[in-house]
Design a protein around this motif. Structure first.
Motif, PDB file in Angstrom:
ATOM      1  N   GLU A  97       1.228   6.535   6.357  1.00  0.00           N
ATOM      2  CA  GLU A  97       0.247   7.315   5.437  1.00  0.00           C
ATOM      3  C   GLU A  97      -0.722   6.253   4.775  1.00  0.00           C
ATOM      4  OE1 GLU A  97       2.450   9.074   1.893  1.00  0.00           O
ATOM      5  OE2 GLU A  97       2.944   7.121   1.131  1.00  0.00           O
ATOM      6  N   LEU A  98      -0.758   5.012   5.262  1.00  0.00           N
ATOM      7  CA  LEU A  98      -1.615   4.217   4.785  1.00  0.00           C
ATOM      8  C   LEU A  98      -2.964   4.271   5.493  1.00  0.00           C
ATOM      9  CD1 LEU A  98      -1.753   1.807   2.491  1.00  0.00           C
ATOM     10  CD2 LEU A  98      -1.033   0.313   4.421  1.00  0.00           C
ATOM     11  N   THR A  99      -3.979   5.172   5.207  1.00  0.00           N
ATOM     12  CA  THR A  99      -5.212   5.419   5.718  1.00  0.00           C
ATOM     13  C   THR A  99      -6.283   4.515   5.329  1.00  0.00           C
ATOM     14  OG1 THR A  99      -5.772   7.208   3.940  1.00  0.00           O
ATOM     15  CG2 THR A  99      -4.333   7.961   5.815  1.00  0.00           C
ATOM     16  N   GLY A 119      -9.560   2.799  -1.282  1.00  0.00           N
ATOM     17  CA  GLY A 119      -9.549   3.113  -2.641  1.00  0.00           C
ATOM     18  C   GLY A 119      -8.689   2.036  -3.385  1.00  0.00           C
ATOM     19  N   ASP A 120      -7.484   1.574  -2.828  1.00  0.00           N
ATOM     20  CA  ASP A 120      -6.904   0.356  -3.662  1.00  0.00           C
ATOM     21  C   ASP A 120      -7.646  -0.687  -3.765  1.00  0.00           C
ATOM     22  OD1 ASP A 120      -4.768   2.390  -3.689  1.00  0.00           O
ATOM     23  OD2 ASP A 120      -3.820   1.159  -1.932  1.00  0.00           O
ATOM     24  N   GLU A 142      -9.072   5.474   3.962  1.00  0.00           N
ATOM     25  CA  GLU A 142      -9.384   5.782   2.726  1.00  0.00           C
ATOM     26  C   GLU A 142      -8.559   5.428   1.676  1.00  0.00           C
ATOM     27  OE1 GLU A 142     -11.151   7.972   6.020  1.00  0.00           O
ATOM     28  OE2 GLU A 142      -9.040   7.902   5.325  1.00  0.00           O
ATOM     29  N   ARG A 143      -7.313   5.233   1.838  1.00  0.00           N
ATOM     30  CA  ARG A 143      -6.263   4.960   0.793  1.00  0.00           C
ATOM     31  C   ARG A 143      -6.495   3.493   0.361  1.00  0.00           C
ATOM     32  NH1 ARG A 143       0.014   6.726   0.104  1.00  0.00           N
ATOM     33  NH2 ARG A 143       0.420   5.266  -1.455  1.00  0.00           N
ATOM     34  N   VAL A 144      -6.538   2.673   1.625  1.00  0.00           N
ATOM     35  CA  VAL A 144      -6.564   1.107   1.359  1.00  0.00           C
ATOM     36  C   VAL A 144      -7.837   0.847   0.745  1.00  0.00           C
ATOM     37  CG1 VAL A 144      -6.770  -0.778   2.702  1.00  0.00           C
ATOM     38  CG2 VAL A 144      -5.153   0.674   3.255  1.00  0.00           C
ATOM     39  N   THR A 173      -7.020  -1.880   8.816  1.00  0.00           N
ATOM     40  CA  THR A 173      -7.677  -1.285   7.892  1.00  0.00           C
ATOM     41  C   THR A 173      -7.717  -2.228   6.313  1.00  0.00           C
ATOM     42  OG1 THR A 173      -6.792   0.919   8.541  1.00  0.00           O
ATOM     43  CG2 THR A 173      -7.367   0.677   6.150  1.00  0.00           C
ATOM     44  N   HIS A 174      -6.633  -3.085   5.964  1.00  0.00           N
ATOM     45  CA  HIS A 174      -6.748  -3.670   5.156  1.00  0.00           C
ATOM     46  C   HIS A 174      -7.834  -4.847   5.176  1.00  0.00           C
ATOM     47  CE1 HIS A 174      -5.120  -7.024   2.608  1.00  0.00           C
ATOM     48  NE2 HIS A 174      -5.134  -6.001   1.606  1.00  0.00           N
ATOM     49  N   GLY A 192       0.788  -1.262  -0.053  1.00  0.00           N
ATOM     50  CA  GLY A 192      -0.045   0.061  -0.068  1.00  0.00           C
ATOM     51  C   GLY A 192       0.918   1.036   0.062  1.00  0.00           C
ATOM     52  N   SER A 193       1.923   1.237   0.765  1.00  0.00           N
ATOM     53  CA  SER A 193       3.113   2.390   0.750  1.00  0.00           C
ATOM     54  C   SER A 193       4.165   2.032   1.094  1.00  0.00           C
ATOM     55  CB  SER A 193       2.429   3.368   1.571  1.00  0.00           C
ATOM     56  OG  SER A 193       3.243   4.587   1.690  1.00  0.00           O
TER      57      SER A 193
END
Length: 383
Positions: A300-302, A308-309, A304-306, A335-336, A294-295
């Motif tokens: 920075e792996l929020t 979206g991925d 929202e970012r996960v 999160t994941h 993810g990063s």
């Protein structure tokens, strides 16, 4: 009760003045790329009404070696960039200064790096997709720092320090096994009922499973199992709905139930048969997946970012993601897991070990070679 220590700290690389930094943060994202240790400090206050309770520091993730000090005195240490860890606080109520010294080792290029590295950092220590790759600059732009959350927790009589959960199918029913690690404070054993409640959001049905046992002072590794009749199962997006139950872990020592943990869980079974056919809940499934990093900087792996991925993976017709050569726990991992569960995508870890119980020892040594701390990690692998 919890006090969140996220926010403004001070940091120093040892050869310069103290400067403000917002934690959690992978230090490269704050403009740092140090060779040596970085010190982080901040004042903390332990409330007066915590008197008589234990106090514990909880770290979600520090990359790579951390030495924790309170009022200038060492109180704990940890090695490893992924695993959460805790440190008991010996001080009483009032104002104190918390300091965390973080070091990311760099191996000499051409001898140890890239082929005989000493630190177990996965893709964050060496990877062809990292800045610098396999070359002399492959250890720059480090992922080091206090990348996960930091909290102060007041310890009550019972605390849950870990929870495993697995599911297997028998006909139309599911057998679930939960393995909570329940910590008892004090110096005397307690007789208690430890249980879990599975609530089905679809119809509101409730299934209680429990065990009655003596709890010894310290951490008690328990197993709670039982049958859930005709459950609503979790499916990948191409086979059905990602149904999840609300799981609550509780304890009752005669004074009524106290909730220890709550989280969503999906009831599912994935197996590979002798013909190399993968089956999800007994149904053949064609796995279409990808590695996922993810990063390079976990702070920075929020959520929202996960999310979206994972949505992009679904749009690409994938139904599985593999967390490649690293472990994102607990914040990023949670999160994941939640994102993949909600988006109906299977997830896989970086390795498969035989069923059993494992113990790993890690030793943190000081500059003179003296042992500062020894950490032991225990984990179980179930089918």
């Amino acid at each position: 009760m919890i006090i969140d220590l996220a926010g403004t700290w001070e940091c120093s690389t040892g050869d310069g003045p103290w400067a403000p930094i917002e934690l959690p943060c992978s230090w490269w994202l704050a403009g740092l790329d140090p060779i040596g240790p970085v010190e982080f400090r901040r004042p903390i206050r332990i409330p007066d009404d915590w008197a008589g309770h234990g106090v514990r520091l909880e770290f979600d993730g520090v990359d790579y070696a951390a030495a924790v000090h309170l009022d200038g005195e060492p109180i704990g240490a940890h090695i490893g960039g992924f695993a959460p860890f805790t440190v008991d606080v010996p001080a009483g109520s009032g104002e104190h200064e918390l300091t965390v010294v973080v070091t990311v080792p760099r191996d000499e290029y051409g001898t140890a790096f890239p082929h005989t590295k000493h630190a177990l950092r996965g893709v964050f220590g060496h990877h062809d997709a990292r800045p610098g790759g396999w070359g002399p600059r492959g250890q720059e732009r480090s992922s080091g720092g206090v990348w996960g959350g930091v909290r102060l927790r007041r310890l009550d009589a019972y605390t849950i320090s870990g929870l495993g959960f697995s599911c297997s199918l028998t006909g139309a029913d599911a057998r679930v096994v939960a393995t909570p690690a329940v910590e008892l404070r004090g110096d005397r054993p307690k007789w208690a009922t430890v249980g879990l409640t599975l609530t089905d959001p679809c119809d509101g049905s409730v299934r209680d499973l429990f065990t009655e046992t003596w709890l010894e002072p310290g951490v008690n590794h328990l197993e709670i199992s039982g049958i859930v009749a005709q459950p609503h199962l979790w499916w990948t997006w191409d086979h059905g709905e990602p149904h999840r139950y609300d799981l609550t872990v509780w304890i009752d020592d005669g004074a009524g139930r106290t909730e220890l943990d709550r989280r969503p869980v999906g009831l599912r079974e994935i197996r590979r048969d002798s013909g190399w056919v993968w089956r999800l809940n007994g149904r053949p499934v064609f796995l279409r997946g990808s590695n996922y990093i993810g990063s390079q900087w976990l702070s920075e792996l929020t959520t929202e970012r996960v999310d979206g991925d994972v949505a992009l993976a679904v749009a690409a017709n994938l139904n599985m993601l593999r967390v490649h050569a690293h472990v994102t726990v607990p914040g990023a991992a949670t999160t994941h897991v939640l994102a993949t569960d909600a988006r109906r995508v299977l997830q896989a870890g970086p390795m498969r070990l035989p069923e059993g119980t494992y113990r790993i020892e890690a030793v943190l040594a000081g500059p003179d070679g003296a042992t500062l701390s020894t950490n032991f990690f225990r984990f179980e692998v179930t089918p």
